[in-house]
Design a protein around this motif. Structure first.
Motif, PDB file in Angstrom:
ATOM      1  N   LYS A  69      -1.292  -4.786   7.468  1.00 37.21           N
ATOM      2  CA  LYS A  69      -2.653  -4.815   6.725  1.00 37.21           C
ATOM      3  C   LYS A  69      -3.514  -5.858   6.961  1.00 37.21           C
ATOM      4  CE  LYS A  69      -3.428  -2.031   4.184  1.00 37.21           C
ATOM      5  NZ  LYS A  69      -4.249  -0.845   4.442  1.00 37.21           N
ATOM      6  N   ALA A  70      -3.060  -7.180   7.099  1.00 38.69           N
ATOM      7  CA  ALA A  70      -3.979  -8.346   7.388  1.00 38.69           C
ATOM      8  C   ALA A  70      -4.497  -8.046   9.066  1.00 38.69           C
ATOM      9  CB  ALA A  70      -3.438  -9.470   7.394  1.00 38.69           C
ATOM     10  N   GLN A  72      -5.003  -5.106  10.337  1.00 37.08           N
ATOM     11  CA  GLN A  72      -6.096  -4.143  10.315  1.00 37.08           C
ATOM     12  C   GLN A  72      -7.285  -4.518   9.606  1.00 37.08           C
ATOM     13  OE1 GLN A  72      -5.231  -1.625   6.960  1.00 37.08           O
ATOM     14  NE2 GLN A  72      -7.243  -0.759   7.295  1.00 37.08           N
ATOM     15  N   ARG A  73      -7.385  -5.175   8.759  1.00 41.81           N
ATOM     16  CA  ARG A  73      -8.515  -5.800   8.005  1.00 41.81           C
ATOM     17  C   ARG A  73      -9.275  -6.546   9.102  1.00 41.81           C
ATOM     18  NH1 ARG A  73      -5.427  -5.799   3.298  1.00 41.81           N
ATOM     19  NH2 ARG A  73      -4.971  -7.889   3.735  1.00 41.81           N
ATOM     20  N   MET A  74      -8.795  -7.548   9.912  1.00 44.94           N
ATOM     21  CA  MET A  74      -9.107  -8.597  10.863  1.00 44.94           C
ATOM     22  C   MET A  74     -10.025  -7.700  11.672  1.00 44.94           C
ATOM     23  SD  MET A  74      -7.405 -11.592  12.825  1.00 44.94           S
ATOM     24  CE  MET A  74      -6.736 -10.445  14.329  1.00 44.94           C
ATOM     25  N   GLY A  76     -10.894  -4.622  11.659  1.00 51.60           N
ATOM     26  CA  GLY A  76     -11.780  -3.500  11.266  1.00 51.60           C
ATOM     27  C   GLY A  76     -11.295  -1.945  11.494  1.00 51.60           C
ATOM     28  N   HIS A  77      -9.964  -1.731  11.756  1.00 46.50           N
ATOM     29  CA  HIS A  77      -9.413  -0.645  11.998  1.00 46.50           C
ATOM     30  C   HIS A  77      -9.679   0.111  10.664  1.00 46.50           C
ATOM     31  CE1 HIS A  77      -6.848  -1.992  15.423  1.00 46.50           C
ATOM     32  NE2 HIS A  77      -8.048  -1.981  15.929  1.00 46.50           N
ATOM     33  N   SER A  79      -7.314   2.311   9.565  1.00 45.23           N
ATOM     34  CA  SER A  79      -6.089   2.364   8.921  1.00 45.23           C
ATOM     35  C   SER A  79      -4.995   1.515   9.559  1.00 45.23           C
ATOM     36  CB  SER A  79      -5.485   3.606   8.824  1.00 45.23           C
ATOM     37  OG  SER A  79      -5.246   4.160  10.278  1.00 45.23           O
ATOM     38  N   ALA A  80      -3.855   1.163   8.786  1.00 46.73           N
ATOM     39  CA  ALA A  80      -2.736   0.477   9.275  1.00 46.73           C
ATOM     40  C   ALA A  80      -2.264   1.201  10.333  1.00 46.73           C
ATOM     41  CB  ALA A  80      -1.877   0.134   8.369  1.00 46.73           C
ATOM     42  N   THR A  83      -3.833   0.404  13.610  1.00 42.74           N
ATOM     43  CA  THR A  83      -3.061  -0.766  14.262  1.00 42.74           C
ATOM     44  C   THR A  83      -2.000  -0.562  14.717  1.00 42.74           C
ATOM     45  OG1 THR A  83      -4.638  -1.802  12.508  1.00 42.74           O
ATOM     46  CG2 THR A  83      -3.056  -3.371  13.523  1.00 42.74           C
TER      47      THR A  83
END
Length: 122
Positions: A69-70, A72-74, A76-77, A79-80, A83
Motif C-alpha cells: 500500500k505504501a 502504491q501511494r508512492m 500513484g497507482h 490500486s495495490a 502495484t
C-alpha cells in the motif's frame, strides 16, 4: 551519487550546470538534446531511461520493507493490485519472512496449543 551531493545544501539540485542551475537542453557531441542524457553523462553514469528511476525507487522501497500500500501511494497507482502486478516478484521474500515470524510467535507462546485444545462447542 555521493559525489554529486557532496557539499550541496538540502534545497540544492543534485544534478546541475556549473552555476548550480537547472540543466538546459543543449546539443552535446552525440547530438542529444535530452537534459537527462546530459545529466547522466555529466555524472558519468550508464545510459538509462528516465522511467528506470521510478522502477529503482519502487525496488528500493520494497527491499527496505515498505508494504504494498505504501509503494502504491508512492507510485500513484490506482490500486495495490496494479502495484503487485508490476512488482510481485520483489515481494517473494516477504513470504519466507512471514513464515519465520509466525513460527517464532507460535514457538514462543502456548498460542498454538490453546487453539488446538479448545472444544468446538465452547
Amino acid at each position: 551519487m555521493a559525489d554529486q551531493i557532496a557539499g550541496k545544501g538540502r534545497d540544492d539540485l543534485v544534478v546541475s550546470d556549473a552555476d548550480g542551475q537547472h540543466l538546459r537542453r543543449t546539443r552535446v557531441s552525440t547530438g542529444s538534446r535530452s537534459w537527462f542524457r546530459t545529466a547522466l553523462r555529466a555524472a558519468e553514469l550508464e545510459p538509462m531511461a528516465l522511467h528506470d528511476l521510478r522502477h529503482t525507487a519502487a525496488s528500493l522501497a520494497i527491499s527496505s520493507g515498505a508494504n504494498v500500500k505504501a509503494v502504491q501511494r508512492m507510485l500513484g497507482h490506482a490500486s495495490a493490485a496494479m502495484t503487485l502486478d508490476l512488482y510481485a516478484d520483489l515481494f517473494d521474500d516477504d513470504l519466507d519472512d512471514v513464515a519465520m515470524r509466525l513460527h517464532a510467535a507460535v514457538s514462543a507462546s502456548d498460542l498454538g496449543k490453546a487453539w488446538g485444545s479448545q472444544d468446538i462447542g465452547e
